[in-house]
Design a protein around this motif. Structure first.
Motif, PDB file in Angstrom:
ATOM      1  N   SER A 216       0.660  -1.513  -0.445  1.00  0.00           N
ATOM      2  CA  SER A 216       0.002   0.201   0.316  1.00  0.00           C
ATOM      3  C   SER A 216       0.495   1.154  -0.449  1.00  0.00           C
ATOM      4  N   ILE A 217       0.125   2.072  -0.568  1.00  0.00           N
ATOM      5  CA  ILE A 217       1.205   3.424  -0.286  1.00  0.00           C
ATOM      6  C   ILE A 217       1.336   4.749   0.265  1.00  0.00           C
ATOM      7  N   ARG A 218       2.349   4.141   1.339  1.00  0.00           N
ATOM      8  CA  ARG A 218       2.604   5.102   2.551  1.00  0.00           C
ATOM      9  C   ARG A 218       2.863   6.530   2.553  1.00  0.00           C
ATOM     10  N   GLY A 219       4.118   6.990   0.898  1.00  0.00           N
ATOM     11  CA  GLY A 219       3.758   8.298   1.064  1.00  0.00           C
ATOM     12  C   GLY A 219       4.723   8.588  -0.419  1.00  0.00           C
ATOM     13  N   LEU A 220       4.214   9.391  -0.303  1.00  0.00           N
ATOM     14  CA  LEU A 220       4.403  10.604  -1.329  1.00  0.00           C
ATOM     15  C   LEU A 220       5.723  11.622  -1.752  1.00  0.00           C
ATOM     16  N   ALA A 221       6.783  11.926  -1.917  1.00  0.00           N
ATOM     17  CA  ALA A 221       7.001  13.026  -2.040  1.00  0.00           C
ATOM     18  C   ALA A 221       7.589  13.500  -3.779  1.00  0.00           C
ATOM     19  N   VAL A 222       7.603  15.183  -3.834  1.00  0.00           N
ATOM     20  CA  VAL A 222       7.345  15.831  -5.073  1.00  0.00           C
ATOM     21  C   VAL A 222       8.211  16.234  -4.325  1.00  0.00           C
ATOM     22  N   PHE A 223      10.045  16.540  -4.998  1.00  0.00           N
ATOM     23  CA  PHE A 223      10.624  18.045  -5.029  1.00  0.00           C
ATOM     24  C   PHE A 223      11.582  19.044  -5.796  1.00  0.00           C
ATOM     25  N   ASP A 224      11.068  19.984  -5.821  1.00  0.00           N
ATOM     26  CA  ASP A 224      11.040  20.662  -6.747  1.00  0.00           C
ATOM     27  C   ASP A 224      12.082  22.063  -6.033  1.00  0.00           C
ATOM     28  N   PHE A 225      13.170  22.196  -7.515  1.00  0.00           N
ATOM     29  CA  PHE A 225      14.228  24.051  -7.391  1.00  0.00           C
ATOM     30  C   PHE A 225      13.543  24.792  -7.864  1.00  0.00           C
ATOM     31  N   GLY A 226      11.933  24.585  -7.913  1.00  0.00           N
ATOM     32  CA  GLY A 226      11.610  26.532  -8.396  1.00  0.00           C
ATOM     33  C   GLY A 226      11.808  26.786  -9.659  1.00  0.00           C
ATOM     34  N   THR A 227      12.058  27.979  -9.833  1.00  0.00           N
ATOM     35  CA  THR A 227      12.519  28.699 -11.351  1.00  0.00           C
ATOM     36  C   THR A 227      13.970  28.379 -10.780  1.00  0.00           C
ATOM     37  N   LYS A 228      14.392  28.342 -11.913  1.00  0.00           N
ATOM     38  CA  LYS A 228      15.534  28.639 -12.768  1.00  0.00           C
ATOM     39  C   LYS A 228      16.622  29.787 -11.671  1.00  0.00           C
ATOM     40  N   GLY A 229      17.752  28.994 -10.927  1.00  0.00           N
ATOM     41  CA  GLY A 229      18.501  29.749 -10.139  1.00  0.00           C
ATOM     42  C   GLY A 229      17.606  30.384  -8.575  1.00  0.00           C
ATOM     43  N   GLU A 230      16.478  30.064  -8.123  1.00  0.00           N
ATOM     44  CA  GLU A 230      15.991  29.890  -7.118  1.00  0.00           C
ATOM     45  C   GLU A 230      16.846  29.706  -5.846  1.00  0.00           C
ATOM     46  N   LYS A 231      17.423  28.883  -6.109  1.00  0.00           N
ATOM     47  CA  LYS A 231      17.808  27.354  -5.145  1.00  0.00           C
ATOM     48  C   LYS A 231      17.279  27.676  -3.822  1.00  0.00           C
ATOM     49  N   ASN A 232      16.143  27.859  -3.856  1.00  0.00           N
ATOM     50  CA  ASN A 232      15.083  26.856  -2.484  1.00  0.00           C
ATOM     51  C   ASN A 232      13.757  26.281  -2.723  1.00  0.00           C
ATOM     52  N   PRO A 233      14.749  24.709  -2.456  1.00  0.00           N
ATOM     53  CA  PRO A 233      13.889  23.222  -3.097  1.00  0.00           C
ATOM     54  C   PRO A 233      12.825  23.058  -2.309  1.00  0.00           C
ATOM     55  N   ARG A 234      12.184  22.939  -2.456  1.00  0.00           N
ATOM     56  CA  ARG A 234      10.416  22.498  -1.876  1.00  0.00           C
ATOM     57  C   ARG A 234      10.432  20.970  -2.129  1.00  0.00           C
ATOM     58  N   LEU A 235       9.543  20.247  -0.869  1.00  0.00           N
ATOM     59  CA  LEU A 235       9.546  18.750  -0.135  1.00  0.00           C
ATOM     60  C   LEU A 235       8.241  18.857  -0.097  1.00  0.00           C
ATOM     61  N   ASP A 236       7.253  18.342  -0.963  1.00  0.00           N
ATOM     62  CA  ASP A 236       5.574  18.321  -0.622  1.00  0.00           C
ATOM     63  C   ASP A 236       5.550  16.366  -0.484  1.00  0.00           C
ATOM     64  N   LEU A 237       5.258  16.208   0.812  1.00  0.00           N
ATOM     65  CA  LEU A 237       5.251  14.930   0.681  1.00  0.00           C
ATOM     66  C   LEU A 237       3.188  14.986   1.059  1.00  0.00           C
ATOM     67  N   ILE A 238       3.100  14.130   0.559  1.00  0.00           N
ATOM     68  CA  ILE A 238       1.557  13.125   0.943  1.00  0.00           C
ATOM     69  C   ILE A 238       1.262  12.116   1.527  1.00  0.00           C
ATOM     70  N   LEU A 239       1.058  11.547   3.220  1.00  0.00           N
ATOM     71  CA  LEU A 239       1.205  10.975   3.565  1.00  0.00           C
ATOM     72  C   LEU A 239      -0.327  10.475   4.026  1.00  0.00           C
ATOM     73  N   ARG A 240      -0.258   9.110   3.643  1.00  0.00           N
ATOM     74  CA  ARG A 240      -0.881   8.618   4.293  1.00  0.00           C
ATOM     75  C   ARG A 240      -1.437   8.452   5.501  1.00  0.00           C
ATOM     76  N   ASP A 241      -0.920   8.581   6.593  1.00  0.00           N
ATOM     77  CA  ASP A 241      -0.520   9.342   8.097  1.00  0.00           C
ATOM     78  C   ASP A 241      -0.119  10.371   7.874  1.00  0.00           C
ATOM     79  N   PRO A 242      -0.014  12.409   8.251  1.00  0.00           N
ATOM     80  CA  PRO A 242       0.063  12.754   8.363  1.00  0.00           C
ATOM     81  C   PRO A 242       1.514  13.024   9.429  1.00  0.00           C
TER      82      PRO A 242
END
Length: 190
Positions: free
Chosen positions: A118-144
């Motif tokens: 079963s899916i326990r969690g998903l992650a999307v990792f994104d640096f945003g626009t070029k040069g932003e140097k602000n990596p964000r991680l969105d987690l979708i968890l079955r149990d937060p």
């Protein structure tokens, strides 16, 4: 008492045939969410029947930085794949599948499966626009409140930043994770 050479040869040939059949049978197992241990890489899992629907049901209507999180997850897992990592000792096992977005590899995704597939969690990792140097991680968890799943996916993101430092030019790569958003998975009727 000794066995004749022909009989020994036949026994050895039979053993090879039996072992080859079990290898061929294991190789013929389809790669799906329910048989993730047979997947050789993330792409094979992502392109398996029913995968899109399971992700859409799990993520639900959440939106991300650039699109719905459903689209971001599917895009980030659908590019150049990594091999699955078996999570030994992690609640009796499970798998971590990761990949990056096609033609935009600093955007990455990860899927954490439980030992029961079963899916326990998903992650999307994104640096945003070029040069932003602000990596964000969105987690979708079955149990937060699942700190183990959160820690595993955050550690994956930290590791991928370190790997990218050696892969991409300095003007595009951040040196640390700057933000994590934890979202609950869509409640599903099972």
């Amino acid at each position: 008492m000794t066995l004749p050479r022909a009989m020994i040869f036949n026994i050895i040939a039979l053993c090879f045939e039996i072992s080859w059949c079990s290898v061929a049978r294991a190789a013929a197992q389809p790669c799906t969410l329910k048989t993730a241990e047979f997947c050789r890489d993330t792409n094979q899992l992502v392109w398996s029947p029913g995968f899109d629907g399971e992700i859409k049901r799990f993520v639900g209507p959440h939106t991300g930085e650039f699109a719905t999180l459903q689209r971001q997850v599917l895009a980030s897992l659908g590019g150049p794949p990594d091999r699955p990592v078996e999570m030994l000792g992690y609640k009796a096992g499970g798998w971590l599948f990761s990949a990056c977005k096609a033609h935009e590899c600093p955007v990455k995704g990860a899927l954490l499966l439980d030992y029961d597939h079963s899916i326990r969690g998903l992650a999307v990792f994104d640096f945003g626009t070029k040069g932003e140097k602000n990596p964000r991680l969105d987690l979708i968890l079955r149990d937060p409140e699942d700190t183990k799943a959160r820690d595993v996916l955050a550690a994956w993101a930290t590791w991928t930043i370190a790997q990218d430092l050696f892969t991409y030019s300095d003007d595009y790569v951040a040196t640390k994770l700057t933000g994590i958003t934890v979202l609950p998975a869509q409640h599903r009727k099972d």
